[in-house]
Design a protein around this motif. Sequence first.
Motif, PDB file in Angstrom:
ATOM      1  N   HIS A 689       0.840  -1.200   0.000  1.00  0.00           N
ATOM      2  CA  HIS A 689       0.000   0.000   0.000  1.00  0.00           C
ATOM      3  C   HIS A 689       0.870   1.243   0.000  1.00  0.00           C
ATOM      4  CE1 HIS A 689      -3.548   2.408   0.690  1.00  0.00           C
ATOM      5  NE2 HIS A 689      -2.941   3.016   1.697  1.00  0.00           N
ATOM      6  N   GLY A 690       0.602   2.107  -0.955  1.00  0.00           N
ATOM      7  CA  GLY A 690       1.325   3.370  -1.020  1.00  0.00           C
ATOM      8  C   GLY A 690       2.668   3.284  -1.702  1.00  0.00           C
ATOM      9  N   HIS A 691       2.981   2.136  -2.305  1.00  0.00           N
ATOM     10  CA  HIS A 691       4.283   1.983  -2.945  1.00  0.00           C
ATOM     11  C   HIS A 691       4.114   1.420  -4.345  1.00  0.00           C
ATOM     12  CE1 HIS A 691       5.416   2.198   1.299  1.00  0.00           C
ATOM     13  NE2 HIS A 691       6.615   2.574   0.896  1.00  0.00           N
ATOM     14  N   ILE A 692       5.000   1.828  -5.233  1.00  0.00           N
ATOM     15  CA  ILE A 692       5.129   1.217  -6.562  1.00  0.00           C
ATOM     16  C   ILE A 692       6.466   0.509  -6.581  1.00  0.00           C
ATOM     17  CG2 ILE A 692       5.312   1.634  -9.036  1.00  0.00           C
ATOM     18  CD1 ILE A 692       3.613   4.098  -8.699  1.00  0.00           C
ATOM     19  N   ILE A 693       6.445  -0.795  -6.676  1.00  0.00           N
ATOM     20  CA  ILE A 693       7.664  -1.595  -6.621  1.00  0.00           C
ATOM     21  C   ILE A 693       8.154  -1.823  -8.051  1.00  0.00           C
ATOM     22  CG2 ILE A 693       8.697  -3.751  -5.841  1.00  0.00           C
ATOM     23  CD1 ILE A 693       6.436  -3.930  -3.789  1.00  0.00           C
ATOM     24  N   ILE A 694       9.382  -1.418  -8.306  1.00  0.00           N
ATOM     25  CA  ILE A 694       9.999  -1.638  -9.621  1.00  0.00           C
ATOM     26  C   ILE A 694      10.690  -2.986  -9.579  1.00  0.00           C
ATOM     27  CG2 ILE A 694      11.547  -0.706 -11.361  1.00  0.00           C
ATOM     28  CD1 ILE A 694       9.155   1.070 -10.727  1.00  0.00           C
ATOM     29  N   ILE A 695      10.287  -3.890 -10.459  1.00  0.00           N
ATOM     30  CA  ILE A 695      10.855  -5.238 -10.494  1.00  0.00           C
ATOM     31  C   ILE A 695      11.137  -5.621 -11.941  1.00  0.00           C
ATOM     32  CG2 ILE A 695       9.723  -6.029  -8.372  1.00  0.00           C
ATOM     33  CD1 ILE A 695       7.559  -7.304 -10.120  1.00  0.00           C
ATOM     34  N   CYS A 696      11.838  -6.724 -12.073  1.00  0.00           N
ATOM     35  CA  CYS A 696      12.090  -7.295 -13.400  1.00  0.00           C
ATOM     36  C   CYS A 696      11.080  -8.408 -13.641  1.00  0.00           C
ATOM     37  CB  CYS A 696      13.516  -7.844 -13.488  1.00  0.00           C
ATOM     38  SG  CYS A 696      14.783  -6.570 -13.573  1.00  0.00           S
ATOM     39  N   ASN A 697      10.278  -8.225 -14.648  1.00  0.00           N
ATOM     40  CA  ASN A 697       9.345  -9.276 -15.044  1.00  0.00           C
ATOM     41  C   ASN A 697      10.110 -10.311 -15.863  1.00  0.00           C
ATOM     42  OD1 ASN A 697       7.271 -10.740 -16.614  1.00  0.00           O
ATOM     43  ND2 ASN A 697       5.882  -9.236 -15.697  1.00  0.00           N
ATOM     44  N   LYS A 698       9.909 -11.587 -15.548  1.00  0.00           N
ATOM     45  CA  LYS A 698      10.691 -12.646 -16.192  1.00  0.00           C
ATOM     46  C   LYS A 698      10.288 -12.894 -17.631  1.00  0.00           C
ATOM     47  CE  LYS A 698      11.846 -14.963 -11.922  1.00  0.00           C
ATOM     48  NZ  LYS A 698      11.468 -13.787 -11.133  1.00  0.00           N
ATOM     49  N   GLY A 699       9.245 -12.230 -18.082  1.00  0.00           N
ATOM     50  CA  GLY A 699       8.812 -12.462 -19.455  1.00  0.00           C
ATOM     51  C   GLY A 699       8.074 -13.774 -19.548  1.00  0.00           C
ATOM     52  N   SER A 700       8.748 -14.774 -20.087  1.00  0.00           N
ATOM     53  CA  SER A 700       8.146 -16.091 -20.241  1.00  0.00           C
ATOM     54  C   SER A 700       8.376 -16.908 -18.972  1.00  0.00           C
ATOM     55  CB  SER A 700       8.739 -16.799 -21.457  1.00  0.00           C
ATOM     56  OG  SER A 700       8.276 -18.127 -21.524  1.00  0.00           O
ATOM     57  N   THR A 701       7.308 -17.211 -18.267  1.00  0.00           N
ATOM     58  CA  THR A 701       7.431 -18.053 -17.069  1.00  0.00           C
ATOM     59  C   THR A 701       7.769 -19.483 -17.456  1.00  0.00           C
ATOM     60  OG1 THR A 701       5.038 -18.411 -17.118  1.00  0.00           O
ATOM     61  CG2 THR A 701       5.849 -16.623 -15.740  1.00  0.00           C
ATOM     62  N   ILE A 702       7.345 -19.909 -18.640  1.00  0.00           N
ATOM     63  CA  ILE A 702       7.671 -21.270 -19.103  1.00  0.00           C
ATOM     64  C   ILE A 702       9.177 -21.401 -19.289  1.00  0.00           C
ATOM     65  CG2 ILE A 702       7.389 -22.911 -21.000  1.00  0.00           C
ATOM     66  CD1 ILE A 702       4.600 -21.780 -21.435  1.00  0.00           C
TER      67      ILE A 702
END
Length: 817
Positions: A689-702
């Motif tokens: 709540h109240g935060h925007i978390i910058i992360i790396c999306n793995k793209g293809s989970t497969i």
Amino acid sequence: MLQSMLYLHAFNVHDQEKANKIIIPGFKLRSYQFSLAFIFAIEEINRNTHILPNTSLGFELYNVENNLQDIMKETYFCLTGMGIYIPNYTCKRKNKVAALLTGTEWETSVQVGRLLNLYKYPQITFGPFDDTLSDRVQFSSLYQTAQKDMSLSHGIVILMVHFNWTWVGLVLTDDHNGAEILSDLRREMDRNRVCVAFVEMIPDSQVYSGYESRTIHRNILKSSTNVVLLYDVTQYLYDLIIYIGIHSITWKVWITKSQWDVTTDVPYFVSDPFHGSLIFAQHHADISDFRKFIQTYKPSIYPEDYILALLWNRYFNCSFSGPNCKILGNCQPNASLEMLPRNALEMDMTEESYNVYNSVYVVAHSLHEMTLKQVEIHPHGNGEVNTYPWELHPYLKNIHFKNGAGNLMVLDSQRKLEAEYDILNLWNFPDGLRQKMKVGTFSPKAPQGQELCLSDHMIQWAIGFTELPRSVCSESCVPGFRKSPQEGKAACCYDCTRCPDNEISNETDMDHCVRCPESHYANTEQNHCLQKVVTFLSYEDPLGMALINLALGFSSLTAVVLGVFVKYHYTPIVKANNWALSYILLITLIFCFLCPLLFIGHPNTVTCILQQSTFAVLFTVAHSTVLAKTITVVLAFKITLPGRLIRWIMVSRAPNLIIPVCTLIQLVLCGIWLSTSPPFIDSDAYTEHGHIIIICNKGSTIAFHSVLAYLCSMALGSYTMAYLSRNLPDTFNEAKFISFSMLVFFSVWVTFLPVYHSTKGKLMVAMEVFSILASSAGLLGCIFLPKCYIILFRPHRNVLSHVRNKAHSRGKVDLTA
């Protein structure tokens, strides 16, 4: 209730004295002003040399009871000119009938109009405009002076919106006018989100009784609304008004039209409940000379006016004398109508009196035009008006002039004129004052939003209200809440429901909450969106700091182990365990421990791509090295009589080829991953709540799970090979350590998968970093620390003679040295 019927005719100048007969058996005071406006207009026209020169207008006044018999009887009296009614006969030879003016009730005009229509006598009504009377088939001889209320419903609703009155009761007559008004009001109220609390329709018949008044009054009191609209007040509402005035104990704000004059129609002892009422009256310019006329209108000048004599007797203590009781004595000096109380007679010209004034002028101008036309046709005539009533119709239809106030007058019912309205406030303090004060105007021609001009500070509200009255079905929903409709009730009746998470309402009475954008979050009161704080697993974060220290600590420890192996590379335990593979594994582990540094800090495109691919390749190299070591151990201890091929494999160190082959397979997998659906920078605005978390999306989970599956399959192969050599000699055999390290690896990553998918944001990244560190530490601790212990603390076991004795005692041959 008595309704006035004004009979107007033209005559020659020398006959004027014969025509001043006024028949007034008993006017109501409100109707009395109609007769004053009527007489005032006639006298003004007769003095005007530009209208009907050498011709004067005469008149007769009739009071008509509101029943069919009296209406028809008085109409016949008017037509025949006698005290009896004889159809198709008239004794009016010299003084011809010009027109008949009928009063405020549309029923009277309808009954008279049906009879006059047979004889084509012009009829002009000065009451409110009525669509029924506009039917030219039934009433071809009838004309209406009043303008149609094209925008009154809109003005009343705008007034309600101005005061935030959304819960209003309606009291209307149960006739065609009431139905049309109700339709217009509902349309305007729906458009402006004002709800109808109740609708009471007053029966339009003589059977209306006090019982209905009590029932309607009970329903009004029972309603929670504080505002009631009495739209079209007619005689059928009079009993209800009296009943309300006598029995009301709950104060209401009454909104009415000017046709009901509460200052004179209601007895003084019942007017308090109507104090603070708001009245809509069609705006008209003042006729300046009318007040002067009232000031000079006295019994001495108009001795035939019996009502005037009664007023002088009541208010100025005059006494009747003479055989006809018209001579007054002992009167108050300088007495005039202007000195009457406000609740006795309205001094200012009312809306209907203004229509009477205009009606007389309409007839006069039409007669004037017709006279001019006759003069053109018969230029050598004697100048007398010698016409029939039906000859006036063409001139009435085309009448077009400006009256004494400068207002345009037409009788075309098809011409829709939007009238302006004065908003009046009824004051009854001190008690009995009954003064109507102008507090605002409504102009439908004004720009949108500026139609209503109101002086709120001038308005006196009913006694029961100490401040602006409220009239709502439900209390307003404050910001942070939304309206939730109550099933089966009007739209203005609702419950207040708090807005859902991350939604706000920053205004009162909002129907829907508004979701905050992803970059914002709702405050505690849910009435404002606040900017979210951008966050990630940073170096300054305590968790990130701990993981960095672990990574650096383990990589330093691995470097120390590597240094020990390099320093003691000549010892049997280093040689026996394939020192080249050990060096590769240790160097790879150093990079594995440093790999988590890519996961910490502000993500960018490069780090997002390198994170998973670097992790996958490094662990593939590490596992393939462990697998090569395991195969070497098995070949060394399992083969008791090695053949030429086995010896060549051991001497040429062919198992080392496993490292590039396995690494190449992993590189292909990573290449497919990066080319099809590579990792990218993403943001998580909902986890914290109240935060925007910058992360790396793995793209293809497969692809990610395929890389993990490949690593686990290599670990499974290493574990299987190590398990086969679990009973081999312990001195330089590291098979048991490899088995244990693979069990640690499996435990870490099998635990990782469910925990990883159940966490969000920074914890997901921290969980993967911890798994990398833990599995790397498992490899380092299980495989190399026991050897370092022997090298550093048990050097007597790290000698060749000890190795051979152990080998002979077990009957095995050491081929790895």
